[in-house]
Design a protein around this motif. Structure first.
Motif, PDB file in Angstrom:
ATOM      1  N   LYS A 145     -62.430 -59.861  34.375  1.00  4.27           N
ATOM      2  CA  LYS A 145     -61.126 -59.143  35.210  1.00  4.27           C
ATOM      3  C   LYS A 145     -60.182 -60.286  35.015  1.00  4.27           C
ATOM      4  CE  LYS A 145     -61.022 -56.928  39.290  1.00  4.27           C
ATOM      5  NZ  LYS A 145     -61.454 -55.872  40.189  1.00  4.27           N
ATOM      6  N   SER A 156     -61.512 -57.435  44.224  1.00  5.62           N
ATOM      7  CA  SER A 156     -62.034 -58.395  43.503  1.00  5.62           C
ATOM      8  C   SER A 156     -63.161 -59.186  44.337  1.00  5.62           C
ATOM      9  CB  SER A 156     -61.457 -59.459  42.690  1.00  5.62           C
ATOM     10  OG  SER A 156     -60.663 -58.491  41.635  1.00  5.62           O
ATOM     11  N   GLU A 157     -64.064 -59.727  43.620  1.00  5.88           N
ATOM     12  CA  GLU A 157     -65.023 -60.781  44.167  1.00  5.88           C
ATOM     13  C   GLU A 157     -64.159 -62.067  44.510  1.00  5.88           C
ATOM     14  OE1 GLU A 157     -69.215 -61.378  43.130  1.00  5.88           O
ATOM     15  OE2 GLU A 157     -68.556 -60.396  41.571  1.00  5.88           O
ATOM     16  N   SER A 212     -66.552 -59.860  37.238  1.00  5.92           N
ATOM     17  CA  SER A 212     -65.148 -60.257  37.775  1.00  5.92           C
ATOM     18  C   SER A 212     -64.233 -61.207  37.095  1.00  5.92           C
ATOM     19  CB  SER A 212     -65.771 -60.911  39.048  1.00  5.92           C
ATOM     20  OG  SER A 212     -66.076 -59.951  40.118  1.00  5.92           O
ATOM     21  N   LYS A 262     -72.260 -54.097  36.744  1.00  5.76           N
ATOM     22  CA  LYS A 262     -70.529 -54.082  36.832  1.00  5.76           C
ATOM     23  C   LYS A 262     -70.018 -54.383  35.802  1.00  5.76           C
ATOM     24  CE  LYS A 262     -69.800 -53.462  41.346  1.00  5.76           C
ATOM     25  NZ  LYS A 262     -68.641 -52.465  41.890  1.00  5.76           N
TER      26      LYS A 262
END
Lengths: 293, 462
Positions: free
Chosen positions: A72, A42-43, A69, A277
């Motif tokens: 998520k 992940s970021e 992100s 994304k």
């Protein structure tokens, strides 16, 4: 690993999470932020700190699903863990280190827009606990997107919280700037300082108005960040004609000095990638282009 | 192997430039056993080995090369391990040409012994055979905190652990390694293959590494010393905030610091499709600067599919990057506009970079650094079309620690003031070294400073 102790839906796509993060909780102050990384791939996402409990070693974050992100992150539940929670980052609000007697002489007006309600809350709480009177305006699209009304009322007092919705479905009707004008011009309320936290466009227009009113205004900037410790310079913005890093010089700045137009432009930087994304997360890997493609 | 010319190095195998320009695999493939043995034979085993003097951590170079000649690689690894915690890293990223190899007697008439490649061979061999450094010292019962897990911190921590101290390393990022992880790209220094095993070796000495802790924010050095029972602290927090030029257009979309570009790609692995962090790299990239970081950024952009031009204000001779890096960059097809300096970044109506306006320079009188000062040539401005600009201009120190530690002296440049010989700062019990003290320098110099501070701390606590 940093365990999520509680995850609660506040409004559509907006969650409140209580996370075990003793290193952050032991020293964080109003105005600061933290960085969360959900898992290995992940970021690093910068988020404002909404509340904290030093004894329990917990912090509260409020987040909204805007990209892949954050989607998520929101798929996690109580009992799950984030790979990393690091902080506190940035400088605390000025009043934390100022002479309390001086702070007590001031009247604060807080203007919270949407998700910005979350970082306003710990500031209001801190000031009220020390006997400083504040008024709080919360602006949001409609009644359904309003968050933290009860919490804010419980710390600031009902008569000090003013809610406004864009569509008039709850509280007053219209933009936060209209409420600021009402309070100052029509209701004769006096303030010494305004703290505005919300979408950049809101902060820009609040500053435009408060400048006319001669009301000094502090804003909290939340630009794109990577490390959050002053290493990458992704969060740079122009304040008073000088390049500043939101992560070490801010996130709070003198709103009259901030180049909002430039900062808003920079927010567009990863929009296409983020969008790609997100689609990928929802629909599978069908939107991936190589760099430059 | 054909008859070898003792005047020349055994050439090292590399990935083909055309191939490697499209991948992030390691460029240099290193020596195999036979090549290493051949190269080791070139070492003259000097009585007064100048190479050791050229090494910031004073590795006993002739002794380890002697063991390579003997085929006892384990012993060679042990000899290196006495002085270096990160041999596989150093074998790859040290500027040997100005250090050990720069002093090598062989270099007077021919080419110096390829000490770096031999070190790399030995370190890789030991890692592949699973050989770990062993801990011999008895516990001293004293605690030392190390701030930062880059080359300075890891070296200091490893040395202190070997002396018997309890060492805890605090790392602000989510992964240990500092610049080895966020800065230097995979194609020069593989992360999982090389960096992490060396970090594991330091941990195997008993060092605890705590990630996600920002000293100066999560807790302060004062708290570490006064409340948490640490007897001494070493600050190896690294370089700091990236610098920009202050020219118009620098806030445009598509302008990055090299730190950001490299951190996204290296630490966050943006080049891999299975990682979430985005990286924005267009088709035409201009990198401003001439150091190793500029070369790393340029070669990374190339691998992401962009054509790349490096703009540097002095001439080729003054390029601060290692000759090998410049050579590799050119081989891969990176263009250089030397004696050229940006004056403005041009943007389109949406605020994205569309070009960079530059001006030709000529070299005038030497400045305080001893290098000839570049001077603008009036009327020589021209534009280079591009959609990405990466600024690799160096860094200025991060105030996080100096502003939150009582009695810590900083200099005019805001670097922490520390004694080069033992790392002592103005505050008793607090030592410092690496980029936090010197400003941006090299991995090995940071390691040397970490070593010196470990000795200084040992002296302070004994």
């Amino acid at each position: 690993m940093f365990e999520i102790l509680e995850a609660k839906l506040l409004a559509e796509k907006i969650y409140r999470m209580t996370v075990k993060a003793p290193n952050v909780a032991r020293s964080c102050e109003p105005g600061q932020f933290l960085i969360v990384r959900t898992d290995e791939k992940s970021e690093r996402i910068a988020l404002t700190i909404c509340d904290y409990d030093r004894e329990k070693g917990t912090v509260v974050i409020v987040l909204q699903a805007v990209g892949a992100s954050t989607m998520k992150m929101l798929s996690l539940k109580a009992g799950d863990s984030f790979a990393d929670v690091v902080g506190p980052l940035g400088r605390p609000s000025d009043f934390v280190s100022e002479d309390l007697e001086e702070v007590k002489k001031r009247r604060y007006l807080f203007v919270a827009g949407g998700l910005g309600t979350a970082p306003v809350y710990p500031q209001v709480k801190w000031l009220k606990e020390r006997g400083v009177d504040v008024d709080v305006i919360i602006g949001t699209k409609c009644h359904d997107t309003l968050i933290m009304e009860d919490e804010m009322i419980s710390v600031a007092g009902k008569e000090h919280v003013f809610i406004t919705t864009d569509d008039g479905s709850y509280g007053r009707s219209g933009m936060v700037t209209a409420v600021v004008e009402d309070l100052v011009k029509n209701e004769g309320r006096k303030y010494d300082i305004c703290v505005a936290i919300g979408p950049m466009i809101m902060m820009k227009f609040v500053c435009k108005l408060t400048k006319e009113l001669g009301l000094p205004t502090i804003v909290s900037m939340n630009p794109i960040m990577v490390d959050g410790t002053g290493m990458c310079g992704a969060c740079r913005l122009v304040v008073g004609g000088k390049v500043k890093f939101a992560c070490v010089d801010g996130p709070e700045f003198d709103g009259f000095e901030v180049d909002f137009d430039g900062a808003m432009k920079r927010m567009a930087l990863y929009k296409t990638e983020e969008g790609r994304k997100l689609l990928e997360l929802q629909e599978g890997n069908t939107h991936h282009g190589s760099c430059g493609a | 192997m054909p008859e070898m010319d003792m005047m020349k190095k055994v050439p090292v195998r590399e990935q083909d430039p055309k191939e490697r320009a499209k991948n992030f695999d390691e460029v240099c493939l290193g020596y195999n056993e036979e090549e290493a043995r051949q190269e080791s034979l070139r070492c003259l085993n000097c009585k007064n080995p100048l190479c050791v003097k050229g090494c910031p951590v004073s590795i006993n170079i002739p002794a380890f090369i002697q063991e390579v000649k003997n085929g006892d690689y384990e012993k060679a690894a042990q000899i290196i391990a006495k002085d270096s915690a990160l041999p596989a890293v150093c074998g790859r990223v040290c500027p040997q040409e100005t250090q050990c190899e720069g002093k090598c007697v062989r270099g007077i008439k021919g080419e110096a012994v390829s000490i770096g490649k031999l070190e790399r061979f030995v370190a890789d061999w030991a890692r592949e055979k699973g050989i770990r450094p062993v801990l011999e010292a008895s516990k001293k019962g004293k605690k030392v905190a190390v701030i930062g897990s880059g080359p300075a911190g890891l070296t200091c921590a490893g040395d202190l652990a070997k002396m018997g101290y309890d060492v805890t390393v605090f790392e602000a990022l989510h992964k240990p390694g500092g610049v080895l992880v966020y800065g230097i790209p995979e194609f020069r220094l593989p992360k999982d293959g090389v960096v992490m095993p060396e970090v594991e070796n330091v941990k195997a000495l008993g060092v605890e590494i705590r990630t996600d802790v920002i000293i100066g924010k999560s807790e302060t050095i004062d708290e570490l010393l006064e409340e948490e029972g640490f007897d001494a602290v070493f600050i190896g927090s690294g370089a700091g905030l990236p610098m920009f030029m202050g020219i118009p257009g620098e806030q445009a979309l598509g302008v990055f610091s090299a730190n950001e570009f490299l951190t996204r790609n290296n630490l966050m692995k943006a080049y891999r499709e299975d990682y979430d962090t985005p990286i924005s790299c267009g088709k035409q990239t201009v990198v401003v600067g001439g150091g190793n970081v500029a070369m790393d950024a340029a070669r990374t952009a190339l691998r992401l599919g962009s054509s790349v031009t490096v703009v540097y204000r002095r001439s080729e001779k003054e390029l601060p990057a290692r000759a090998e890096e410049v050579h590799h960059a050119k081989e891969e097809g990176i263009c250089f506009e030397l004696l050229t300096n940006p004056v403005e970044i041009l943007t389109d109506e949406k605020g994205w970079v569309k070009g960079i306006r530059v001006i030709r320079m000529e070299l005038g009188e030497p400045d305080e650094s001893g290098r000839r000062r570049p001077v603008e040539m009036p009327g020589s401005e021209f534009e280079i079309p591009c959609d990405t600009v990466i600024m690799a201009l160096g860094t200025s120190p991060n105030p996080l620690i100096s502003s939150t530690t009582k009695g810590l002296e900083i200099n005019k440049k805001k670097c922490i003031v520390a004694d080069e010989s033992n790392g002592e700062t103005s505050r008793p019990g607090v030592f410092a070294g690496g980029d936090a003290v010197t400003g941006a320098a090299t991995v090995i110099l940071a390691m040397g400073a970490g070593r010196a501070a470990a000795k200084g701390i040992d002296g302070y606590l004994s």
